[in-house]
Design an enzyme around this catalytic site. Structure first.
Site, mmCIF file in Angstrom:
data_model
loop_
_atom_site.group_PDB
_atom_site.id
_atom_site.type_symbol
_atom_site.label_atom_id
_atom_site.label_comp_id
_atom_site.label_asym_id
_atom_site.label_seq_id
_atom_site.Cartn_x
_atom_site.Cartn_y
_atom_site.Cartn_z
ATOM 1 N N LYS A 209 0.808 -1.217 0.000
ATOM 2 C CA LYS A 209 0.000 0.000 0.000
ATOM 3 C C LYS A 209 0.844 1.271 0.000
ATOM 4 O O LYS A 209 0.324 2.360 -0.231
ATOM 5 C CB LYS A 209 -0.961 -0.013 1.179
ATOM 6 C CG LYS A 209 -2.043 -1.074 1.008
ATOM 7 C CD LYS A 209 -3.087 -1.015 2.100
ATOM 8 C CE LYS A 209 -4.250 -1.945 1.814
ATOM 9 N NZ LYS A 209 -3.880 -3.369 1.944
HETATM 10 C C1 LIG Z 1 -4.602 -4.442 1.429
HETATM 11 C C2 LIG Z 1 -3.865 -5.719 1.318
HETATM 12 C C3 LIG Z 1 -4.274 -6.740 0.412
HETATM 13 C C4 LIG Z 1 -5.523 -6.627 -0.434
HETATM 14 O O1 LIG Z 1 -5.414 -5.669 -1.444
HETATM 15 P P1 LIG Z 1 -6.732 -5.135 -2.208
HETATM 16 O O2 LIG Z 1 -6.257 -4.106 -3.145
HETATM 17 O O3 LIG Z 1 -7.627 -4.594 -1.131
HETATM 18 O O4 LIG Z 1 -7.354 -6.307 -2.885
HETATM 19 C C5 LIG Z 1 -3.485 -7.869 0.311
HETATM 20 N N1 LIG Z 1 -2.387 -8.039 1.078
HETATM 21 C C6 LIG Z 1 -1.982 -7.105 1.969
HETATM 22 C C7 LIG Z 1 -0.774 -7.359 2.798
HETATM 23 C C8 LIG Z 1 -2.695 -5.905 2.118
HETATM 24 O O5 LIG Z 1 -2.288 -4.987 3.004
#
Ligand SMILES: *Cc1c(COP(=O)(O)O)cnc(C)c1O
Length: 465
Positions: free
Chosen positions: A135
């Site tokens: 993220k």
């Molecule tokens: C947020 C997150 C996801 C999921 O991603 P999306 O874009 O919401 O599908 C997967 N793995 C981790 C470690 C995350 O922080």
């Protein structure tokens, strides 16, 4: 004011159109609401608003085609050049070229390695950013765009976000010290890991952590109440920072382009397996593929939250309540970005099925894979990456001859409590985490009560626009 002049005098350079231009140049991309009731807006407005007034998600009016030269000769382009070329059409003339270049350079300012795990499975490690989860890329891009737009608006913008763990840290880090932007993060007391809590509560400055006695759903509900409160939104410019915001969603495409640059198989495009919760990340990959990036197939790797795997079986989209798992960042019952996925495939179930397979993986299978891959391959998966690995392995077994990449979305150290007991080995804590652990936590305790949130936001002038 001077920002406006720069914008007016900004014109398209030949170098850029050579990479992305195609027959029609896109200047000033518009974004429309997928609920079709609100007016289309610019990138700037979509970023500041987060969600359309009709509660729809914003979607680009055109999907730009990547110039074939960029794809065919991708090794000749720097990561920064690729990132700029991919993002530029989505902003059009909303930002001067040198500003966008600066922002994309800072966004991808850490390694994104592609590591072979087996003969046909590769791991794209997206956890080398400051908060050790994928993220970071979206949060860094969005924070810098919002910072630029805030300065131009000469008003304060307040980002209000609920987190179950990873989003809060990435957003806090991305927005830390950005002028004109205050960040308020709501997290459920006692329900985020200790590393995640420190990432939220130790920065200070413009980052405010609210520790809510309640659940993640309570936090999310409070945020929604604030957005719906006309009295509040008259005095504060509130925006969200989750993946419904276009400025967080769109830059995630870059992972797929940068993975392709490192892809060692000359005669075959990769299968991408994406650990999915809200479906923002995989949806960005699909956008990249529709723009011209070669992708053989997509796999939505889900945990026990299996709405999409079930949907692909019979076309019935039945949202349930979320189930708690060891890959908790994917504990999402009703993935908000799935409406964007459907739009990318013209709302056509059969078109989508041609390009997407989805699996649901249990916690038991996830634990087993973490152990097995560590022992047999010497590679340590985090629970989310493990779901991606298992799903890819499953798909490749029934489609021999193909090779693929799973996205390793978080560093295993963020899930120490799960991973260490499985492997029986201590994980070395990276320096970025080690340095925050001794720091003093600084949070504002509150009940899951909207009155308390409103009081916090209005008691001082800190958040006034
Ligand atoms: C947020 C997150 C996801 C999921 O991603 P999306 O874009 O919401 O599908 C997967 N793995 C981790 C470690 C995350 O922080």
């Amino acid at each position: 004011m001077c920002g406006l002049q720069i914008e007016k005098s900004f014109s398209f350079g030949l170098d850029r159109t050579a990479f992305m231009g195609g027959p029609h140049k896109i200047i000033g991309m518009k974004y429309y609401s997928l609920n079709h009731k609100s007016e289309p807006v610019s990138f700037r407005e979509a970023t500041i608003l987060g969600q359309a007034p009709d509660k729809g998600l914003y979607f680009p009016e055109q999907i730009p085609r990547v110039n074939q030269n960029l794809i065919s000769n991708i090794h000749d382009f720097s990561n920064e050049e690729i990132a700029f070329s991919v993002m530029q059409p989505y902003l059009g003339d909303e930002m001067p070229e040198e500003m966008l270049r600066k922002i994309v350079n800072e966004t991808i300012d850490f390694p994104i390695p592609l590591i072979p795990v087996t003969g046909n499975i590769f791991s794209l490690e997206l956890f080398h950013g400051p908060t050790l989860a994928f993220k970071d890329v979206g949060a860094r891009f969005m924070s810098r765009c919002l910072g630029y737009f805030a300065v131009k608006n000469a008003g304060k913008i307040t980002v209000l976000v609920a987190t179950s763990g990873d989003t809060g840290g990435a957003v806090a880090n991305g927005f830390y010290g950005v002028d004109g932007v205050e960040v308020v993060i709501l997290y459920p007391a006692g329900k985020v890991s200790s590393v995640q809590e420190k990432q939220l509560t130790t920065l200070g400055k413009n980052i405010h952590a609210l520790e809510v006695s309640g659940t993640f759903d309570d936090c999310q509900h409070l945020v929604k109440q604030a957005f719906a409160d006309k009295d509040l939104t008259q005095t504060l410019s509130l925006t969200s920072a989750n993946s419904i915001n276009v400025a967080r969603w769109l830059p995630q495409q870059l992972y797929y382009f940068l993975a392709y640059k490192r892809w060692p198989v000359a005669d075959q495009a990769p299968v991408f397996s994406v650990p999915s919760g809200n479906f923002g990340n995989i949806c960005a990959g699909m956008l990249a593929s529709i723009s011209g990036l070669p992708v053989k197939h997509f796999i939505a790797a889900c945990n026990a939250n299996d709405v999409v795997p079930n949907y692909l079986v019979d076309g019935q989209f039945i949202a349930k309540t979320a189930v708690q798992t060891i890959s908790n960042a994917m504990d999402v019952a009703n993935p908000s970005n799935f409406v964007r996925v459907m739009q990318l495939f013209d709302q056509n179930f059969f078109k989508l099925k041609e390009k997407l397979t989805a699996y649901s993986v249990s916690d038991g299978e996830t634990r087993e894979a973490i152990k097995k891959v560590k022992i047999e391959r010497g590679y340590l998966l985090d629970p989310h990456g493990a779901v991606g690995y298992i799903s890819l392995d499953r798909y490749l077994e029934s489609n021999p001859g193909l090779k693929g990449i799973f996205l390793e979305t978080a560093h295993p150290v963020k899930f120490l409590d799960v991973v260490e007991p499985i492997t029986g080995e201590k994980i070395q804590v990276p320096s970025t985490v080690a340095s925050i652990l001794p720091k003093q936590k600084n949070s504002h305790l509150m009940n899951a009560d909207y009155g308390e949130l409103k009081e916090f936001l209005t008691q001082s002038d800190v958040f006034k626009n």
